[in-house]
Design a protein around this motif. Sequence first.
Motif, PDB file in Angstrom:
ATOM      1  N   ARG A 318       6.923 123.073 -46.259  1.00 48.29           N
ATOM      2  CA  ARG A 318       8.180 122.540 -46.778  1.00 48.29           C
ATOM      3  C   ARG A 318       8.084 121.041 -47.060  1.00 48.29           C
ATOM      4  N   GLU A 319       7.340 120.336 -46.207  1.00 50.15           N
ATOM      5  CA  GLU A 319       7.227 118.888 -46.363  1.00 50.15           C
ATOM      6  C   GLU A 319       6.233 118.479 -47.451  1.00 50.15           C
ATOM      7  N   ALA A 322       6.341 121.960 -51.132  1.00 51.43           N
ATOM      8  CA  ALA A 322       7.552 122.160 -51.929  1.00 51.43           C
ATOM      9  C   ALA A 322       7.859 120.879 -52.705  1.00 51.43           C
ATOM     10  N   GLY A 323       8.517 121.015 -53.821  1.00 51.03           N
ATOM     11  CA  GLY A 323       8.925 119.848 -54.587  1.00 51.03           C
ATOM     12  C   GLY A 323       7.797 119.156 -55.323  1.00 51.03           C
ATOM     13  N   GLN A 325       4.841 118.097 -54.286  1.00 51.32           N
ATOM     14  CA  GLN A 325       4.316 116.934 -53.567  1.00 51.32           C
ATOM     15  C   GLN A 325       2.801 116.984 -53.372  1.00 51.32           C
ATOM     16  N   GLU A 330       3.785 123.825 -57.406  1.00 52.21           N
ATOM     17  CA  GLU A 330       4.922 123.791 -56.484  1.00 52.21           C
ATOM     18  C   GLU A 330       5.186 125.185 -55.914  1.00 52.21           C
ATOM     19  N   GLU A 332       7.612 127.782 -53.271  1.00 48.67           N
ATOM     20  CA  GLU A 332       8.886 128.047 -52.610  1.00 48.67           C
ATOM     21  C   GLU A 332       8.594 128.715 -51.273  1.00 48.67           C
TER      22      GLU A 332
END
Length: 419
Positions: A318-319, A322-323, A325, A330, A332
């Motif tokens: 998630r850190e 995701a997004g 980064q 990317e 989910e």
Amino acid sequence: MAPSAITPPHEVQQTAELTAAAIAHKLAETSKKTNGTQQADRPLDASLLKFTKTKTPMVVPEPGDPIIDTASQCTDHMITAVWKLGSGWEAPELKPYGNLSLAPTASVLHYATECFEGMKMYRGYDGKLRLFRPDANCRRMLTSSLRISLPGFEPAELQKLITAMIAVDGPKWLPRSRPGTFLYLRPSMIGSAGALGVASPKEATLFVIATFMPKLGKETGLKLLASQDGVRAWPGGFGFAKVGANYGPTLMANSEARARGYDQVLWLLNGTVTEAGASNFFVVWRSREGKVQLVTAPLEDKIILDGVTRRSILQLARERLAGGQSDLEEIEIVEKKFTMDDVEEAVDEGRMIEAFAAGTAFFVAPVCVVNYRDKDLQIPMSLGNTGEYAGKIKQWLMDIMYGNEQHEWGVVIDEKEDL
């Protein structure tokens, strides 16, 4: 009818609600006692730890010694603490490693009143000795002990005891000359009261040992055999707790899987994917809407273990994934129920990207094949020996465990080389 097709009847579901209520009551009771708001038996207190150093130290095996593969070579010392109904926890002791003395009528031998944890201590590339998220293991052991009707304790006190033992044995058994190595830690609690009777034990023994363990997993990826005729855990049961009764009944199926050329059983419940052997199971696939997803079974039904590695993977993903980064596409993060039919469809439609099992013992182990209804589903491993997402997550975790990345999850131990 196959066990996997059975839905628990209403009375079983009612029993599950009673069990959950009993656990909640014991957790609240333990919290009150350890916070001093209620007259209580003596709590587990690491400050009372007594030290008895061995007079017959053992020899540390060299890398490659066959004894490492047996997972039987322990370190010089162990921690023990005894709890008794009516008086509570006696002073814990660090003492020479040795056998336990149990009456043939001990509760654990007849009624499976036992729980344990699996964790590791790591010798970092920076020379430091570390634990990885020990607070999570100690909290989970409290949950397991209460589920199996063993006494409660303050998790922070257990962590202090574990830390004290590895501070003594770590310098010798994981020397600074061997960076990038680990030892396996096994905190355990057993019902040790010497009396027959189906009842909560009146005595319990907590102990902590450390042992060598071979690296598990395979360079070519794990081959899993999806279960068709049995289940590992069920709603309202105890799949979420780390108790021996979750493991013994699975050994026959795992042995049969190996005899057929597979490494572990992928456990299903009414066709829904739960765990791979004793590890959590993850898939990375592309949804029909085109999104790349990291998917694993949820904790809500309490049929799978809340793995510390699982939790860490989800948080890092998630850190960092995701997004957009990272340099990977990317992703989910999805915790949901999914079936083997879903897995088969993803493979057949070319949407499966990779899969892996995760746990303390197997760490992050890529999966190359899942056999389902006598059909081998080929799981991609884009880097040859792993998938890109599993490979990156594994490296992140290793960097924290071995000190290449300074992180709050990597707890540095103050070593006692002169004790």
